[in-house]
Scaffold this motif. Structure first.
Motif, PDB file in Angstrom:
ATOM      1  N   ALA A  45       0.621  -1.094   0.162  1.00  0.00           N
ATOM      2  CA  ALA A  45       0.241   0.120   0.335  1.00  0.00           C
ATOM      3  C   ALA A  45       0.701   1.370   0.079  1.00  0.00           C
ATOM      4  CB  ALA A  45      -1.102  -0.017   1.346  1.00  0.00           C
ATOM      5  N   SER A  46       2.317   1.492   0.827  1.00  0.00           N
ATOM      6  CA  SER A  46       2.756   2.795   0.822  1.00  0.00           C
ATOM      7  C   SER A  46       2.965   2.519  -0.068  1.00  0.00           C
ATOM      8  CB  SER A  46       4.451   2.223   1.245  1.00  0.00           C
ATOM      9  OG  SER A  46       4.432   0.951   1.581  1.00  0.00           O
ATOM     10  N   ARG A  52       1.354   7.049  -6.610  1.00  0.00           N
ATOM     11  CA  ARG A  52      -0.267   7.954  -6.913  1.00  0.00           C
ATOM     12  C   ARG A  52       0.184   9.092  -6.907  1.00  0.00           C
ATOM     13  NH1 ARG A  52      -3.339   6.477  -2.740  1.00  0.00           N
ATOM     14  NH2 ARG A  52      -3.518   3.992  -3.712  1.00  0.00           N
ATOM     15  N   ALA A  53       1.412  10.143  -6.089  1.00  0.00           N
ATOM     16  CA  ALA A  53       1.447  11.085  -5.037  1.00  0.00           C
ATOM     17  C   ALA A  53       2.480  11.558  -5.928  1.00  0.00           C
ATOM     18  CB  ALA A  53       2.033  10.585  -4.347  1.00  0.00           C
ATOM     19  N   ALA A  54       2.209  10.902  -7.151  1.00  0.00           N
ATOM     20  CA  ALA A  54       3.582  11.415  -7.666  1.00  0.00           C
ATOM     21  C   ALA A  54       3.102  11.891  -9.250  1.00  0.00           C
ATOM     22  CB  ALA A  54       4.463  10.961  -8.062  1.00  0.00           C
ATOM     23  N   VAL A  55       2.324  11.261  -9.827  1.00  0.00           N
ATOM     24  CA  VAL A  55       1.811  11.295 -10.516  1.00  0.00           C
ATOM     25  C   VAL A  55       1.362  12.830 -11.154  1.00  0.00           C
ATOM     26  CG1 VAL A  55      -0.826  10.633 -12.217  1.00  0.00           C
ATOM     27  CG2 VAL A  55       0.183   8.722 -11.124  1.00  0.00           C
ATOM     28  N   ALA A  56       0.293  13.867 -10.062  1.00  0.00           N
ATOM     29  CA  ALA A  56       0.758  14.845 -10.748  1.00  0.00           C
ATOM     30  C   ALA A  56       2.144  15.459 -11.613  1.00  0.00           C
ATOM     31  CB  ALA A  56      -0.246  15.441  -9.673  1.00  0.00           C
ATOM     32  N   LEU A 156      -2.737   0.683  -9.792  1.00  0.00           N
ATOM     33  CA  LEU A 156      -2.660   1.008  -7.541  1.00  0.00           C
ATOM     34  C   LEU A 156      -3.376   2.021  -6.774  1.00  0.00           C
ATOM     35  CD1 LEU A 156       0.287   4.504  -8.758  1.00  0.00           C
ATOM     36  CD2 LEU A 156       0.224   1.735  -8.661  1.00  0.00           C
ATOM     37  N   ASP A 157      -4.965   2.381  -7.609  1.00  0.00           N
ATOM     38  CA  ASP A 157      -6.381   1.981  -6.741  1.00  0.00           C
ATOM     39  C   ASP A 157      -6.990   0.505  -6.256  1.00  0.00           C
ATOM     40  OD1 ASP A 157      -5.604   4.584  -6.618  1.00  0.00           O
ATOM     41  OD2 ASP A 157      -5.818   4.533  -8.668  1.00  0.00           O
ATOM     42  N   GLY A 158      -6.559  -0.713  -7.518  1.00  0.00           N
ATOM     43  CA  GLY A 158      -7.259  -1.505  -7.817  1.00  0.00           C
ATOM     44  C   GLY A 158      -7.687  -1.560  -8.641  1.00  0.00           C
ATOM     45  N   ALA A 194      -7.441  -5.698  -5.962  1.00  0.00           N
ATOM     46  CA  ALA A 194      -7.408  -4.922  -5.162  1.00  0.00           C
ATOM     47  C   ALA A 194      -6.027  -3.666  -5.337  1.00  0.00           C
ATOM     48  CB  ALA A 194      -7.534  -6.005  -3.826  1.00  0.00           C
ATOM     49  N   PRO A 195      -5.949  -2.759  -5.025  1.00  0.00           N
ATOM     50  CA  PRO A 195      -4.662  -2.385  -4.856  1.00  0.00           C
ATOM     51  C   PRO A 195      -3.597  -2.469  -4.881  1.00  0.00           C
ATOM     52  CG  PRO A 195      -6.558  -1.213  -3.403  1.00  0.00           C
ATOM     53  CD  PRO A 195      -7.014  -2.595  -4.010  1.00  0.00           C
ATOM     54  N   GLY A 196      -2.458  -2.636  -5.773  1.00  0.00           N
ATOM     55  CA  GLY A 196      -1.587  -3.583  -5.413  1.00  0.00           C
ATOM     56  C   GLY A 196      -1.541  -4.624  -6.243  1.00  0.00           C
TER      57      GLY A 196
END
Ligand SMILES: O=C(O)CCC(=O)C(=O)O
Length: 294
Positions: A45-46, A52-56, A156-158, A194-196
């Motif tokens: 999950a980490s 996900r946070a890096a995408v923008a 990444l989000d499932g 599922a996510p991951g």
């Protein structure tokens, strides 16, 4: 495991997968027969959250580089980041997952080449270029007796109907022509992850991303692997300029060992250095891939 009802007509030949690690055999057989499988729990999950946070930031940099959002739209690249691993090392992770590489080597041979990596963002309310039925190598409508390319979709989000999980047409990797829409509608299935999890497909299977009803965007890291006879989407050895060239896993994956020789003389010299073998020789020992539960 054999069950009491597992009885086959005497003498009928049966598939076995002795060279595949036990925990991956069902996935390998599913990809062979249906064109797809889900490998659960590949990214913690980490890791999903960090990527996900890096995408923008990636999208902002790439959009500025090409001259603005209008140009991204014009080339159908809205919501697509290309080769994120070149800008952010965290995306090397989903490109080099041991289970994914083990399945890729089973189908593609010892030397597996990275064809491309991209992030696809499925934004609620926006249509996406991947929203039509497609194979991952456009305009290549032939079939092969075994896969020449695999696509790993790290969810990444499932993926579920509520965030636009992609649809797949099982078995379509074996047919040159797309079936009638009546057949496609009746056989299409959604890839639920599922996510991951990683959705691993024969790149020739017809699939499409579905509209995301929202409210959250869905992020997929898409990595495509091929036999080294297929050229890479961009020149990774040149872009990497020697980085990872000596890494036993990343070096061959990035295409250093299979880059196009500049001349016949260079080809011959490389062959001399390698003791006559070419890099795509299936007998080349692959870099060790730790089996998950070995
Ligand atoms: O995650 C998805 O919706 C699938 C994306 C896709 O089909 C692609 O990138 O080719």
């Amino acid at each position: 495991m054999t069950e009491a009802t597992d009885i086959l007509f005497p003498g009928a030949p049966q598939a076995t997968y002795p060279s595949v690690p036990a925990h991956l055999r069902l996935a390998v057989e599913s990809i062979e027969r249906d064109g797809w499988a889900v490998l659960p729990g590949q990214i913690p999950a980490s890791g999903c959250a960090a990527m996900r946070a890096a995408v923008a930031g990636l999208l902002a940099a790439e959009t500025a580089e090409i001259g603005g959002a209008e140009n991204m739209k014009r080339i159908g690249d809205e919501g697509v980041s290309r080769s994120p691993f070149l800008r952010d090392d965290r995306f090397v992770g989903p490109a080099a997952l041991p289970d994914v590489l083990a399945v890729a080597r089973h189908f593609l041979g010892a030397v597996v080449q990275l064809n491309l990596q991209r992030i696809v963002v499925n934004v609620p309310g926006l249509s996406h270029g991947a929203g039509v039925w497609h194979r991952d190598h456009s305009y290549q409508d032939f079939t092969t007796s075994r896969p020449v390319s695999l696509t790993a979709l790290a969810m990444l989000d499932g993926s579920r109907p509520e965030n636009g999980a992609p649809s797949l047409l099982p078995g379509s990797h074996r047919f040159e022509k797309f079936p009638t829409f009546e057949y496609a509608r009746s056989r299409a299935t959604r890839a639920l992850c599922a996510p991951g999890d990683v959705l691993l497909i024969d790149s020739a299977i017809f699939h499409r991303t579905e509209p995301n009803p929202g409210p959250e965007s869905r992020h997929t890291v898409v990595t495509i692997y091929t036999v080294p006879l297929i050229r890479q989407n961009v020149d990774y050895p040149k872009l990497l300029a020697g980085r990872w060239a000596d890494d036993p896993v990343l070096g061959p994956l990035m295409g250093y060992a299979t880059a196009m020789p500049a001349s016949d003389l260079e080809y011959r010299r490389t062959k001399l250095d390698r003791g006559r073998r070419v890099a795509r020789d299936r007998s080349v020992t692959p870099a060790s891939t730790p089996a998950k539960d070995a």
